[in-house]
Motif scaffolding. Structure first.
Motif, PDB file in Angstrom:
ATOM      1  N   THR A  40      93.338  -3.500 -44.777  1.00  0.00           N
ATOM      2  CA  THR A  40      94.684  -3.695 -44.233  1.00  0.00           C
ATOM      3  C   THR A  40      94.852  -5.117 -43.716  1.00  0.00           C
ATOM      4  OG1 THR A  40      94.777  -1.369 -43.602  1.00  0.00           O
ATOM      5  CG2 THR A  40      96.336  -2.835 -42.536  1.00  0.00           C
ATOM      6  N   ASN A  41      93.840  -5.600 -43.035  1.00  0.00           N
ATOM      7  CA  ASN A  41      93.898  -6.980 -42.524  1.00  0.00           C
ATOM      8  C   ASN A  41      93.975  -7.980 -43.672  1.00  0.00           C
ATOM      9  OD1 ASN A  41      93.810  -6.015 -39.940  1.00  0.00           O
ATOM     10  ND2 ASN A  41      91.618  -6.351 -39.687  1.00  0.00           N
ATOM     11  N   LYS A  42      93.208  -7.744 -44.745  1.00  0.00           N
ATOM     12  CA  LYS A  42      93.223  -8.652 -45.898  1.00  0.00           C
ATOM     13  C   LYS A  42      94.583  -8.614 -46.575  1.00  0.00           C
ATOM     14  CE  LYS A  42      88.939 -10.192 -46.220  1.00  0.00           C
ATOM     15  NZ  LYS A  42      88.526 -11.544 -46.320  1.00  0.00           N
ATOM     16  N   VAL A  43      95.140  -7.397 -46.724  1.00  0.00           N
ATOM     17  CA  VAL A  43      96.465  -7.279 -47.358  1.00  0.00           C
ATOM     18  C   VAL A  43      97.506  -8.005 -46.516  1.00  0.00           C
ATOM     19  CG1 VAL A  43      98.309  -5.626 -47.896  1.00  0.00           C
ATOM     20  CG2 VAL A  43      95.975  -5.172 -48.649  1.00  0.00           C
ATOM     21  N   THR A  44      97.422  -7.830 -45.215  1.00  0.00           N
ATOM     22  CA  THR A  44      98.377  -8.487 -44.327  1.00  0.00           C
ATOM     23  C   THR A  44      98.234 -10.008 -44.432  1.00  0.00           C
ATOM     24  OG1 THR A  44      98.275  -6.612 -42.819  1.00  0.00           O
ATOM     25  CG2 THR A  44      99.181  -8.653 -41.944  1.00  0.00           C
ATOM     26  N   ALA A  45      96.981 -10.454 -44.482  1.00  0.00           N
ATOM     27  CA  ALA A  45      96.742 -11.895 -44.562  1.00  0.00           C
ATOM     28  C   ALA A  45      97.225 -12.446 -45.904  1.00  0.00           C
ATOM     29  CB  ALA A  45      95.257 -12.191 -44.371  1.00  0.00           C
ATOM     30  N   ASN A  46      97.101 -11.671 -46.965  1.00  0.00           N
ATOM     31  CA  ASN A  46      97.467 -12.153 -48.304  1.00  0.00           C
ATOM     32  C   ASN A  46      98.809 -11.592 -48.766  1.00  0.00           C
ATOM     33  OD1 ASN A  46      95.070 -13.620 -48.602  1.00  0.00           O
ATOM     34  ND2 ASN A  46      93.954 -11.776 -49.211  1.00  0.00           N
ATOM     35  N   GLU A  47      99.626 -11.146 -47.847  1.00  0.00           N
ATOM     36  CA  GLU A  47     100.899 -10.522 -48.190  1.00  0.00           C
ATOM     37  C   GLU A  47     101.794 -11.474 -48.986  1.00  0.00           C
ATOM     38  OE1 GLU A  47     104.539  -8.206 -45.897  1.00  0.00           O
ATOM     39  OE2 GLU A  47     102.753  -8.766 -44.800  1.00  0.00           O
ATOM     40  N   GLN A  48     101.828 -12.717 -48.577  1.00  0.00           N
ATOM     41  CA  GLN A  48     102.677 -13.691 -49.258  1.00  0.00           C
ATOM     42  C   GLN A  48     102.200 -13.894 -50.691  1.00  0.00           C
ATOM     43  OE1 GLN A  48     105.459 -14.854 -48.019  1.00  0.00           O
ATOM     44  NE2 GLN A  48     105.912 -15.966 -49.874  1.00  0.00           N
ATOM     45  N   LYS A  49     100.894 -13.960 -50.867  1.00  0.00           N
ATOM     46  CA  LYS A  49     100.340 -14.141 -52.213  1.00  0.00           C
ATOM     47  C   LYS A  49     100.652 -12.915 -53.076  1.00  0.00           C
ATOM     48  CE  LYS A  49      96.528 -17.110 -50.801  1.00  0.00           C
ATOM     49  NZ  LYS A  49      95.085 -17.233 -50.671  1.00  0.00           N
ATOM     50  N   ILE A  50     100.564 -11.712 -52.466  1.00  0.00           N
ATOM     51  CA  ILE A  50     100.851 -10.494 -53.209  1.00  0.00           C
ATOM     52  C   ILE A  50     102.319 -10.465 -53.620  1.00  0.00           C
ATOM     53  CG2 ILE A  50     101.006  -7.975 -52.998  1.00  0.00           C
ATOM     54  CD1 ILE A  50      98.508  -8.124 -51.207  1.00  0.00           C
ATOM     55  N   VAL A  51     103.204 -10.858 -52.715  1.00  0.00           N
ATOM     56  CA  VAL A  51     104.638 -10.897 -53.022  1.00  0.00           C
ATOM     57  C   VAL A  51     104.890 -11.874 -54.173  1.00  0.00           C
ATOM     58  CG1 VAL A  51     106.901 -11.616 -52.132  1.00  0.00           C
ATOM     59  CG2 VAL A  51     105.409 -10.164 -50.759  1.00  0.00           C
ATOM     60  N   GLN A  52     104.219 -13.019 -54.141  1.00  0.00           N
ATOM     61  CA  GLN A  52     104.387 -14.010 -55.205  1.00  0.00           C
ATOM     62  C   GLN A  52     103.864 -13.463 -56.532  1.00  0.00           C
ATOM     63  OE1 GLN A  52     102.397 -17.501 -53.782  1.00  0.00           O
ATOM     64  NE2 GLN A  52     104.135 -18.186 -52.521  1.00  0.00           N
ATOM     65  N   ALA A  53     102.705 -12.773 -56.465  1.00  0.00           N
ATOM     66  CA  ALA A  53     102.120 -12.221 -57.692  1.00  0.00           C
ATOM     67  C   ALA A  53     103.038 -11.155 -58.281  1.00  0.00           C
ATOM     68  CB  ALA A  53     100.745 -11.648 -57.406  1.00  0.00           C
ATOM     69  N   VAL A  54     103.597 -10.277 -57.430  1.00  0.00           N
ATOM     70  CA  VAL A  54     104.509  -9.249 -57.916  1.00  0.00           C
ATOM     71  C   VAL A  54     105.763  -9.895 -58.492  1.00  0.00           C
ATOM     72  CG1 VAL A  54     105.997  -7.345 -57.176  1.00  0.00           C
ATOM     73  CG2 VAL A  54     103.628  -7.446 -56.406  1.00  0.00           C
TER      74      VAL A  54
END
Length: 152
Positions: free
Chosen positions: A105-119
């Motif tokens: 959860t902490n990793k997802v929160t930290a990389n949320e912006q990257k995940i949004v960009q990837a999606v």
């Protein structure tokens, strides 16, 4: 005066006779009572002996049952120990999973912006692919329409 002495002696003898008769009746009654008490004591002694025998048998059976239960409990103790060990292991596993979930959860929160960009990037690619297919289909339809027009 002698007569008075004889009469007095006769009255005294009759009184002693009456006392002796009553005393004999009392002693006979007491003797019967004592015999009945003795019989009752004998009966009670027999009954108490029977009860004592039954109590001894019951105690013997109880001791046998207690030994059997103790033996079975001794056999079951390792099972409870194993269950306790499994509980400790499951607790450790649960804590590890909880820590892993927290870390993820902490990793997802930290990389949320990257995940949004990837999606967003993958959506753009899918959208571009769909447009390319539609464009290709439109060109094919136009080419087929031209061929039909030429054939007519």
């Amino acid at each position: 005066m002698e007569i008075i002495l004889y009469v007095a002696a006769l009255i005294a003898a009759i009184a002693l006779l009456v006392i002796a008769v009553y005393l004999g009746m009392t002693l006979r009654s007491t003797s019967k009572t004592m015999d009945e008490v003795a019989k009752s004591l004998e009966e009670m002694t027999g009954e108490v002996k029977g009860i004592t025998d039954q109590a001894e048998k019951l105690m013997s059976k109880t001791n046998d049952l207690l030994e059997d239960i103790n033996g079975k409990v001794a056999k079951v103790d390792p099972v409870f120990d194993a269950v306790g060990d499994i509980g400790v292991s499951l607790l450790g596993l649960s804590q590890s999973v909880r820590e892993l979930a927290t870390l993820a959860t902490n990793k997802v929160t930290a990389n949320e912006q990257k995940i949004v960009q990837a999606v967003s990037f993958s959506n753009s690619i899918l959208s571009f692919r769909d447009k390319m297919k539609a464009n290709k289909a439109a060109k094919k339809a136009a080419s087929e329409a031209q061929e039909e027009a030429v054939q007519l």
